[in-house]
Design a protein around this motif. Structure first.
Motif, mmCIF file in Angstrom:
data_model
loop_
_atom_site.group_PDB
_atom_site.id
_atom_site.type_symbol
_atom_site.label_atom_id
_atom_site.label_comp_id
_atom_site.label_asym_id
_atom_site.label_seq_id
_atom_site.Cartn_x
_atom_site.Cartn_y
_atom_site.Cartn_z
ATOM 1 N N MET A 5 1.488 -1.253 -0.174
ATOM 2 C CA MET A 5 0.025 0.013 0.105
ATOM 3 C C MET A 5 0.823 0.749 -0.028
ATOM 4 O O MET A 5 1.707 1.456 0.436
ATOM 5 N N SER A 7 0.995 5.375 -0.131
ATOM 6 C CA SER A 7 -0.300 6.895 0.622
ATOM 7 C C SER A 7 0.754 7.146 0.320
ATOM 8 O O SER A 7 2.265 7.612 1.125
ATOM 9 N N TYR A 10 -0.094 9.478 6.410
ATOM 10 C CA TYR A 10 -0.388 8.409 7.020
ATOM 11 C C TYR A 10 -0.495 9.294 8.585
ATOM 12 O O TYR A 10 0.264 9.889 8.781
ATOM 13 N N SER A 18 -5.849 8.541 6.668
ATOM 14 C CA SER A 18 -4.980 7.271 7.216
ATOM 15 C C SER A 18 -5.798 6.659 8.115
ATOM 16 O O SER A 18 -5.266 5.312 8.122
ATOM 17 N N ILE A 21 -6.590 3.908 5.573
ATOM 18 C CA ILE A 21 -6.128 2.774 5.270
ATOM 19 C C ILE A 21 -4.905 2.232 6.306
ATOM 20 O O ILE A 21 -5.432 0.696 6.236
ATOM 21 N N ARG A 22 -5.636 2.443 7.320
ATOM 22 C CA ARG A 22 -4.967 1.824 8.312
ATOM 23 C C ARG A 22 -5.874 0.844 8.608
ATOM 24 O O ARG A 22 -5.998 -0.446 9.452
ATOM 25 N N ALA A 25 -5.248 -2.242 6.381
ATOM 26 C CA ALA A 25 -4.063 -3.093 6.456
ATOM 27 C C ALA A 25 -4.547 -3.567 7.998
ATOM 28 O O ALA A 25 -4.159 -5.398 7.877
ATOM 29 N N ILE A 37 3.418 -0.339 4.287
ATOM 30 C CA ILE A 37 2.448 0.227 4.079
ATOM 31 C C ILE A 37 3.815 1.457 3.676
ATOM 32 O O ILE A 37 5.117 1.049 4.467
ATOM 33 N N ALA A 39 5.180 5.699 3.244
ATOM 34 C CA ALA A 39 4.197 6.580 3.477
ATOM 35 C C ALA A 39 5.571 7.372 3.973
ATOM 36 O O ALA A 39 6.518 7.302 4.001
ATOM 37 N N VAL A 59 5.735 -0.501 8.384
ATOM 38 C CA VAL A 59 5.500 0.821 7.764
ATOM 39 C C VAL A 59 6.703 1.257 6.940
ATOM 40 O O VAL A 59 7.753 1.115 8.210
ATOM 41 N N HIS A 99 -2.678 4.667 -2.731
ATOM 42 C CA HIS A 99 -4.572 5.409 -1.986
ATOM 43 C C HIS A 99 -4.101 6.989 -2.466
ATOM 44 O O HIS A 99 -5.097 7.622 -2.020
#
Length: 397
Positions: A5, A7, A10, A18, A21-22, A25, A37, A39, A59, A99
Protein backbone atom coordinates in the motif's frame (compact mmCIF):
# COMPACT_ATOMS: atom_id res chain seq x y z
CA UNK A 1 -1.09 -12.44 -0.43
CA UNK A 2 1.73 -9.93 -0.19
CA UNK A 3 0.07 -6.52 -0.38
CA UNK A 4 1.85 -3.21 -0.93
CA UNK A 5 0.00 0.00 0.00
CA UNK A 6 1.41 3.35 -1.08
CA UNK A 7 0.27 6.72 0.22
CA UNK A 8 1.39 10.34 0.39
CA UNK A 9 -0.36 10.66 3.75
CA UNK A 10 -0.53 8.50 6.87
CA UNK A 11 -0.47 8.85 10.64
CA UNK A 12 0.56 10.90 12.58
CA UNK A 13 -1.30 13.05 10.00
CA UNK A 14 -4.89 12.61 11.15
CA UNK A 15 -7.56 12.48 8.47
CA UNK A 16 -9.97 10.06 6.82
CA UNK A 17 -7.41 8.71 4.36
CA UNK A 18 -4.99 7.77 7.16
CA UNK A 19 -7.81 6.10 9.06
CA UNK A 20 -8.96 4.21 5.96
CA UNK A 21 -5.47 2.93 5.18
CA UNK A 22 -4.93 1.71 8.73
CA UNK A 23 -8.32 -0.02 8.70
CA UNK A 24 -7.39 -1.80 5.46
CA UNK A 25 -4.02 -2.85 6.85
CA UNK A 26 -5.33 -4.08 10.20
CA UNK A 27 -8.23 -6.02 8.73
CA UNK A 28 -6.24 -7.62 5.94
CA UNK A 29 -3.38 -8.59 8.25
CA UNK A 30 -5.85 -10.23 10.63
CA UNK A 31 -7.12 -12.18 7.63
CA UNK A 32 -3.63 -13.61 7.13
CA UNK A 33 -2.18 -11.31 4.47
CA UNK A 34 1.21 -9.61 4.68
CA UNK A 35 0.71 -5.83 4.38
CA UNK A 36 3.37 -3.17 3.85
CA UNK A 37 2.51 0.54 3.93
CA UNK A 38 4.86 3.09 2.35
CA UNK A 39 4.26 6.66 3.55
CA UNK A 40 6.10 9.93 4.25
CA UNK A 41 8.28 10.44 7.30
CA UNK A 42 6.82 13.29 9.34
CA UNK A 43 9.82 13.61 11.59
CA UNK A 44 10.28 12.73 15.24
CA UNK A 45 7.87 10.07 16.41
CA UNK A 46 6.29 9.26 13.05
CA UNK A 47 8.10 5.96 12.80
CA UNK A 48 6.70 4.70 16.11
CA UNK A 49 3.84 2.53 14.87
CA UNK A 50 1.22 1.09 17.17
CA UNK A 51 1.21 -2.67 17.68
CA UNK A 52 -1.89 -3.22 19.72
CA UNK A 53 -2.91 -6.73 18.74
CA UNK A 54 -5.41 -5.40 16.19
CA UNK A 55 -3.35 -6.48 13.19
CA UNK A 56 0.38 -6.29 12.59
CA UNK A 57 1.79 -4.74 9.42
CA UNK A 58 4.98 -3.13 8.15
CA UNK A 59 5.34 0.64 7.67
CA UNK A 60 8.18 1.98 5.52
CA UNK A 61 8.83 5.69 6.01
CA UNK A 62 10.21 7.81 3.16
CA UNK A 63 12.12 11.04 3.93
CA UNK A 64 9.92 13.98 2.96
CA UNK A 65 9.74 17.77 2.94
CA UNK A 66 7.11 20.25 4.07
CA UNK A 67 4.67 21.54 1.42
CA UNK A 68 4.64 25.34 1.57
CA UNK A 69 0.89 25.79 0.94
CA UNK A 70 -0.14 22.83 3.14
CA UNK A 71 2.28 22.59 6.08
CA UNK A 72 0.42 19.68 7.71
CA UNK A 73 1.33 17.39 4.83
CA UNK A 74 4.63 16.12 3.45
CA UNK A 75 5.93 15.42 -0.05
CA UNK A 76 8.24 12.41 -0.29
CA UNK A 77 11.63 13.47 -1.63
CA UNK A 78 12.19 12.23 -5.18
CA UNK A 79 15.61 10.72 -4.47
CA UNK A 80 14.37 8.97 -1.33
CA UNK A 81 11.27 7.67 -3.11
CA UNK A 82 13.44 6.31 -5.89
CA UNK A 83 15.67 4.47 -3.41
CA UNK A 84 12.67 2.98 -1.62
CA UNK A 85 11.12 1.95 -4.95
CA UNK A 86 14.29 0.12 -5.89
CA UNK A 87 14.27 -1.81 -2.60
CA UNK A 88 10.58 -2.65 -3.02
CA UNK A 89 11.26 -3.92 -6.55
CA UNK A 90 13.45 -6.64 -5.05
CA UNK A 91 10.47 -8.09 -3.18
CA UNK A 92 7.46 -10.07 -4.36
CA UNK A 93 4.01 -8.51 -4.39
CA UNK A 94 0.63 -9.86 -5.41
CA UNK A 95 -1.20 -6.51 -5.57
CA UNK A 96 -0.15 -2.86 -5.33
CA UNK A 97 -2.79 -0.60 -3.77
CA UNK A 98 -2.27 3.14 -4.30
CA UNK A 99 -4.13 5.55 -2.03
CA UNK A 100 -3.07 9.03 -3.19
CA UNK A 101 -2.26 10.64 -6.57
CA UNK A 102 1.17 12.16 -6.01
CA UNK A 103 4.58 10.49 -5.44
CA UNK A 104 2.81 7.37 -4.17
CA UNK A 105 0.92 7.04 -7.44
CA UNK A 106 4.04 7.42 -9.55
CA UNK A 107 5.90 4.87 -7.42
CA UNK A 108 3.06 2.36 -7.65
CA UNK A 109 2.65 2.65 -11.42
CA UNK A 110 6.40 2.26 -11.98
CA UNK A 111 6.58 -0.81 -9.73
CA UNK A 112 3.59 -2.31 -11.49
CA UNK A 113 5.29 -1.99 -14.85
CA UNK A 114 8.61 -3.31 -13.58
CA UNK A 115 7.16 -6.29 -11.74
CA UNK A 116 4.02 -6.96 -13.81
CA UNK A 117 1.82 -6.66 -10.70
CA UNK A 118 -1.80 -5.41 -10.85
CA UNK A 119 -2.64 -2.01 -9.36
CA UNK A 120 -5.68 -0.80 -7.44
CA UNK A 121 -6.20 2.85 -6.57
CA UNK A 122 -8.73 4.24 -4.12
CA UNK A 123 -10.21 7.58 -5.12
CA UNK A 124 -10.43 8.92 -1.58
CA UNK A 125 -10.82 12.64 -2.20
CA UNK A 126 -13.20 14.74 -4.30
CA UNK A 127 -10.35 16.90 -5.63
CA UNK A 128 -12.57 19.04 -7.85
CA UNK A 129 -14.20 20.47 -4.72
CA UNK A 130 -10.92 20.85 -2.81
CA UNK A 131 -8.69 22.59 -5.32
CA UNK A 132 -10.22 26.04 -4.72
CA UNK A 133 -9.50 25.82 -0.99
CA UNK A 134 -5.83 24.94 -1.40
CA UNK A 135 -5.05 26.99 -4.54
CA UNK A 136 -7.32 30.03 -4.06
CA UNK A 137 -5.32 32.07 -6.58
CA UNK A 138 -6.33 29.65 -9.36
CA UNK A 139 -9.55 30.61 -11.21
CA UNK A 140 -12.37 28.25 -10.17
CA UNK A 141 -13.19 26.98 -13.67
CA UNK A 142 -9.53 26.34 -14.42
CA UNK A 143 -9.04 24.52 -11.11
CA UNK A 144 -11.96 22.20 -11.82
CA UNK A 145 -10.69 21.56 -15.36
CA UNK A 146 -7.23 20.70 -14.03
CA UNK A 147 -8.66 18.39 -11.33
CA UNK A 148 -10.80 16.52 -13.85
CA UNK A 149 -8.00 16.20 -16.41
CA UNK A 150 -5.55 15.01 -13.77
CA UNK A 151 -8.07 12.46 -12.52
CA UNK A 152 -8.55 11.05 -16.03
CA UNK A 153 -4.79 10.76 -16.55
CA UNK A 154 -4.11 9.15 -13.18
CA UNK A 155 -6.98 6.67 -13.38
CA UNK A 156 -5.86 5.49 -16.82
CA UNK A 157 -2.60 4.34 -15.24
CA UNK A 158 -4.10 1.69 -12.92
CA UNK A 159 -5.99 -1.56 -13.44
CA UNK A 160 -8.91 -1.00 -11.09
CA UNK A 161 -10.40 1.75 -8.96
CA UNK A 162 -12.06 1.56 -5.56
CA UNK A 163 -14.53 4.35 -4.88
CA UNK A 164 -15.95 4.73 -1.37
CA UNK A 165 -19.48 5.61 -2.53
CA UNK A 166 -21.76 5.23 -5.54
CA UNK A 167 -21.95 9.02 -5.71
CA UNK A 168 -18.19 9.24 -6.21
CA UNK A 169 -18.40 6.56 -8.89
CA UNK A 170 -20.95 8.69 -10.74
CA UNK A 171 -18.56 11.66 -10.57
CA UNK A 172 -15.77 9.63 -12.19
CA UNK A 173 -18.12 8.43 -14.91
CA UNK A 174 -19.03 12.06 -15.64
CA UNK A 175 -15.31 12.71 -16.02
CA UNK A 176 -15.24 10.08 -18.77
CA UNK A 177 -13.06 7.66 -16.78
CA UNK A 178 -13.41 4.14 -18.21
CA UNK A 179 -11.16 2.30 -15.73
CA UNK A 180 -13.23 -0.46 -14.05
CA UNK A 181 -14.32 0.51 -10.56
CA UNK A 182 -15.88 -1.13 -7.52
CA UNK A 183 -17.87 0.73 -4.88
CA UNK A 184 -16.29 -0.34 -1.60
CA UNK A 185 -16.50 1.88 1.48
CA UNK A 186 -13.84 1.27 4.10
CA UNK A 187 -16.18 1.05 7.07
CA UNK A 188 -14.86 1.00 10.61
CA UNK A 189 -13.64 -1.56 13.10
CA UNK A 190 -16.71 -1.72 15.30
CA UNK A 191 -14.62 -3.14 18.13
CA UNK A 192 -12.82 0.20 18.37
CA UNK A 193 -16.04 2.16 18.82
CA UNK A 194 -17.63 0.71 21.89
CA UNK A 195 -17.95 2.19 25.33
CA UNK A 196 -16.91 5.79 25.80
CA UNK A 197 -17.89 7.77 28.87
CA UNK A 198 -19.51 11.13 28.19
CA UNK A 199 -19.95 11.89 31.88
CA UNK A 200 -16.22 11.39 32.43
CA UNK A 201 -15.41 13.80 29.60
CA UNK A 202 -17.83 16.40 30.91
CA UNK A 203 -16.44 16.13 34.42
CA UNK A 204 -12.85 16.36 33.20
CA UNK A 205 -13.61 19.58 31.33
CA UNK A 206 -16.01 21.22 33.76
CA UNK A 207 -19.14 20.72 31.65
CA UNK A 208 -22.33 20.39 33.68
CA UNK A 209 -24.14 17.08 33.25
CA UNK A 210 -27.33 18.83 32.11
CA UNK A 211 -25.72 21.39 29.80
CA UNK A 212 -26.99 20.93 26.19
CA UNK A 213 -23.97 19.93 24.14
CA UNK A 214 -23.21 19.37 20.47
CA UNK A 215 -20.08 17.68 19.17
CA UNK A 216 -18.31 17.35 15.84
CA UNK A 217 -15.13 15.45 14.95
CA UNK A 218 -13.35 16.74 11.89
CA UNK A 219 -10.21 18.05 10.33
CA UNK A 220 -10.39 21.82 10.66
CA UNK A 221 -10.31 22.86 7.02
CA UNK A 222 -12.52 24.95 4.78
CA UNK A 223 -14.11 22.05 2.94
CA UNK A 224 -15.43 20.55 6.19
CA UNK A 225 -17.91 23.46 6.48
CA UNK A 226 -17.50 23.96 10.22
CA UNK A 227 -18.14 27.69 9.77
CA UNK A 228 -21.70 26.73 8.81
CA UNK A 229 -22.04 24.77 12.06
CA UNK A 230 -20.86 27.81 14.04
CA UNK A 231 -23.65 29.87 12.45
CA UNK A 232 -26.09 27.12 13.39
CA UNK A 233 -24.85 27.34 16.98
CA UNK A 234 -25.29 31.12 16.93
CA UNK A 235 -28.90 30.64 15.88
CA UNK A 236 -29.49 28.02 18.59
CA UNK A 237 -27.98 30.04 21.44
CA UNK A 238 -31.03 32.30 21.34
CA UNK A 239 -33.14 29.28 22.41
CA UNK A 240 -30.48 27.42 24.42
CA UNK A 241 -28.28 30.12 26.03
CA UNK A 242 -25.94 27.65 27.72
CA UNK A 243 -25.46 25.50 24.61
CA UNK A 244 -21.90 24.18 24.19
CA UNK A 245 -20.31 23.09 20.91
CA UNK A 246 -17.31 20.71 21.20
CA UNK A 247 -14.96 20.57 18.22
CA UNK A 248 -12.42 17.72 18.14
CA UNK A 249 -9.73 17.96 15.49
CA UNK A 250 -6.91 20.08 14.14
CA UNK A 251 -6.23 21.79 10.85
CA UNK A 252 -5.29 24.95 8.98
CA UNK A 253 -8.71 26.58 9.43
CA UNK A 254 -8.61 26.64 13.25
CA UNK A 255 -7.50 30.26 13.64
CA UNK A 256 -10.21 31.49 11.26
CA UNK A 257 -12.86 29.42 13.03
CA UNK A 258 -11.84 30.82 16.42
CA UNK A 259 -12.10 34.36 15.02
CA UNK A 260 -15.49 33.58 13.52
CA UNK A 261 -16.79 32.25 16.85
CA UNK A 262 -15.67 35.50 18.48
CA UNK A 263 -17.23 37.61 15.72
CA UNK A 264 -20.51 35.71 16.15
CA UNK A 265 -20.25 36.28 19.91
CA UNK A 266 -20.44 32.57 20.67
CA UNK A 267 -16.83 31.99 21.70
CA UNK A 268 -18.11 31.19 25.20
CA UNK A 269 -20.28 28.45 23.65
CA UNK A 270 -17.50 26.80 21.64
CA UNK A 271 -14.49 24.75 22.75
CA UNK A 272 -11.69 23.39 20.56
CA UNK A 273 -10.05 20.19 21.79
CA UNK A 274 -7.56 19.32 19.04
CA UNK A 275 -6.87 15.71 18.11
CA UNK A 276 -7.93 13.27 20.83
CA UNK A 277 -6.78 9.71 21.45
CA UNK A 278 -8.96 7.48 19.27
CA UNK A 279 -9.01 4.71 21.88
CA UNK A 280 -9.92 6.80 24.93
CA UNK A 281 -10.72 10.52 25.04
CA UNK A 282 -12.15 10.69 21.51
CA UNK A 283 -14.77 8.08 22.42
CA UNK A 284 -15.61 10.03 25.57
CA UNK A 285 -15.92 13.24 23.56
CA UNK A 286 -18.39 11.67 21.15
CA UNK A 287 -20.47 10.38 24.05
CA UNK A 288 -20.46 13.79 25.77
CA UNK A 289 -22.65 15.16 23.00
CA UNK A 290 -26.42 15.26 23.05
CA UNK A 291 -26.07 15.25 19.27
CA UNK A 292 -23.31 14.85 16.69
CA UNK A 293 -23.47 17.51 13.97
CA UNK A 294 -21.84 17.38 10.54
CA UNK A 295 -22.22 19.38 7.33
CA UNK A 296 -19.27 18.63 5.03
CA UNK A 297 -20.39 18.58 1.37
CA UNK A 298 -17.26 16.86 0.00
CA UNK A 299 -16.97 13.59 1.93
CA UNK A 300 -16.38 10.45 -0.12
CA UNK A 301 -17.32 8.36 2.92
CA UNK A 302 -18.11 10.21 6.15
CA UNK A 303 -16.47 7.75 8.55
CA UNK A 304 -17.14 9.98 11.57
CA UNK A 305 -20.87 9.51 11.03
CA UNK A 306 -20.44 5.74 11.32
CA UNK A 307 -18.32 6.23 14.43
CA UNK A 308 -21.06 8.35 16.02
CA UNK A 309 -23.66 5.72 15.09
CA UNK A 310 -21.60 2.92 16.63
CA UNK A 311 -21.35 4.88 19.87
CA UNK A 312 -25.06 5.65 19.94
CA UNK A 313 -24.78 9.42 19.55
CA UNK A 314 -27.82 11.03 17.85
CA UNK A 315 -26.85 12.63 14.52
CA UNK A 316 -27.97 15.74 12.66
CA UNK A 317 -26.23 16.04 9.29
CA UNK A 318 -26.53 17.11 5.71
CA UNK A 319 -26.54 14.23 3.22
CA UNK A 320 -24.26 14.96 0.26
CA UNK A 321 -21.89 12.64 -1.64
CA UNK A 322 -20.57 9.97 0.73
CA UNK A 323 -22.63 11.15 3.67
CA UNK A 324 -25.78 10.54 1.61
CA UNK A 325 -24.73 6.90 1.21
CA UNK A 326 -23.97 6.46 4.91
CA UNK A 327 -27.21 8.09 6.04
CA UNK A 328 -29.52 6.36 3.57
CA UNK A 329 -32.18 4.27 5.36
CA UNK A 330 -30.75 5.03 8.80
CA UNK A 331 -32.83 5.43 11.96
CA UNK A 332 -30.18 7.18 14.04
CA UNK A 333 -29.93 10.47 12.15
CA UNK A 334 -31.94 13.58 11.34
CA UNK A 335 -31.08 14.77 7.83
CA UNK A 336 -31.10 18.53 7.30
CA UNK A 337 -30.38 20.81 4.32
CA UNK A 338 -27.43 23.18 4.31
CA UNK A 339 -29.61 26.02 5.55
CA UNK A 340 -28.88 27.59 8.92
CA UNK A 341 -32.49 27.91 10.02
CA UNK A 342 -33.55 24.44 8.85
CA UNK A 343 -30.47 22.75 10.30
CA UNK A 344 -30.87 24.59 13.60
CA UNK A 345 -34.50 23.53 13.69
CA UNK A 346 -33.55 19.85 13.41
CA UNK A 347 -30.94 20.21 16.14
CA UNK A 348 -33.43 21.97 18.39
CA UNK A 349 -35.83 19.05 18.06
CA UNK A 350 -33.13 16.68 19.25
CA UNK A 351 -32.04 18.91 22.13
CA UNK A 352 -35.52 19.47 23.50
CA UNK A 353 -36.80 15.89 23.21
CA UNK A 354 -35.28 13.21 25.47
CA UNK A 355 -37.49 10.61 23.78
CA UNK A 356 -36.19 11.51 20.31
CA UNK A 357 -32.58 11.42 21.55
CA UNK A 358 -33.15 8.02 23.12
CA UNK A 359 -34.71 6.65 19.93
CA UNK A 360 -31.91 7.93 17.69
CA UNK A 361 -29.27 6.71 20.12
CA UNK A 362 -30.72 3.20 20.36
CA UNK A 363 -30.79 2.85 16.56
CA UNK A 364 -27.15 3.88 16.08
CA UNK A 365 -25.31 0.60 16.74
CA UNK A 366 -27.70 -1.29 14.42
CA UNK A 367 -27.17 1.30 11.68
CA UNK A 368 -23.39 1.01 12.12
CA UNK A 369 -23.26 -2.78 11.72
CA UNK A 370 -23.60 -2.67 7.96
CA UNK A 371 -20.36 -0.68 7.87
CA UNK A 372 -18.26 -3.29 9.69
CA UNK A 373 -14.78 -3.19 8.15
CA UNK A 374 -14.26 -6.94 8.52
CA UNK A 375 -17.23 -7.72 6.27
CA UNK A 376 -16.25 -5.06 3.74
CA UNK A 377 -12.63 -6.21 3.67
CA UNK A 378 -13.77 -9.66 2.51
CA UNK A 379 -14.89 -7.92 -0.65
CA UNK A 380 -11.51 -6.20 -0.94
CA UNK A 381 -9.78 -9.55 -0.49
CA UNK A 382 -11.91 -11.04 -3.28
CA UNK A 383 -11.09 -8.10 -5.59
CA UNK A 384 -7.35 -8.43 -4.93
CA UNK A 385 -7.50 -12.18 -5.59
CA UNK A 386 -9.38 -11.74 -8.87
CA UNK A 387 -6.89 -9.15 -10.12
CA UNK A 388 -3.89 -11.29 -9.15
CA UNK A 389 -5.36 -14.37 -10.87
CA UNK A 390 -6.17 -12.36 -13.97
CA UNK A 391 -2.63 -11.03 -14.19
CA UNK A 392 -1.17 -14.52 -13.64
CA UNK A 393 -3.37 -15.94 -16.41
CA UNK A 394 -2.22 -13.22 -18.83
CA UNK A 395 1.41 -13.93 -17.95
CA UNK A 396 0.90 -17.62 -18.65
CA UNK A 397 -0.44 -17.06 -22.18
Amino acid sequence: MNLLMLSDVYFPRVNGVSTSIRTFARSLSRMGHAVTIVAPDYGEGSGQEQHDGQGEFEVVRVPARVIFFDPEDRLMRADAARAVRESLAAREWDVIHIHTPFRAHAMGVQLSRELDVPTVETYHTYFEEYVGHYLPWLPSALGRFVARAASRRLCRGVDHLIVPSAQMGEVLQRYGIATPHTVLPTGIDLGEFQGGDGARFRQAHGIAADRPTLVTVSRLSLEKNIAFLLRVVQRLVARFPDLLFLIAGEGPDEARLRRLAADLRIDGNVRFFGNLDRRTTLLDCYKAGDAFVFASPTETQGLVLIEAMALGVPIVSTAVMGTAMVLRDTHSAMIAPEDVDAFAGQVAQVLQSPDLRARLSAAGPDDARRWSSDALMRQVEALYGALARERAALAAT
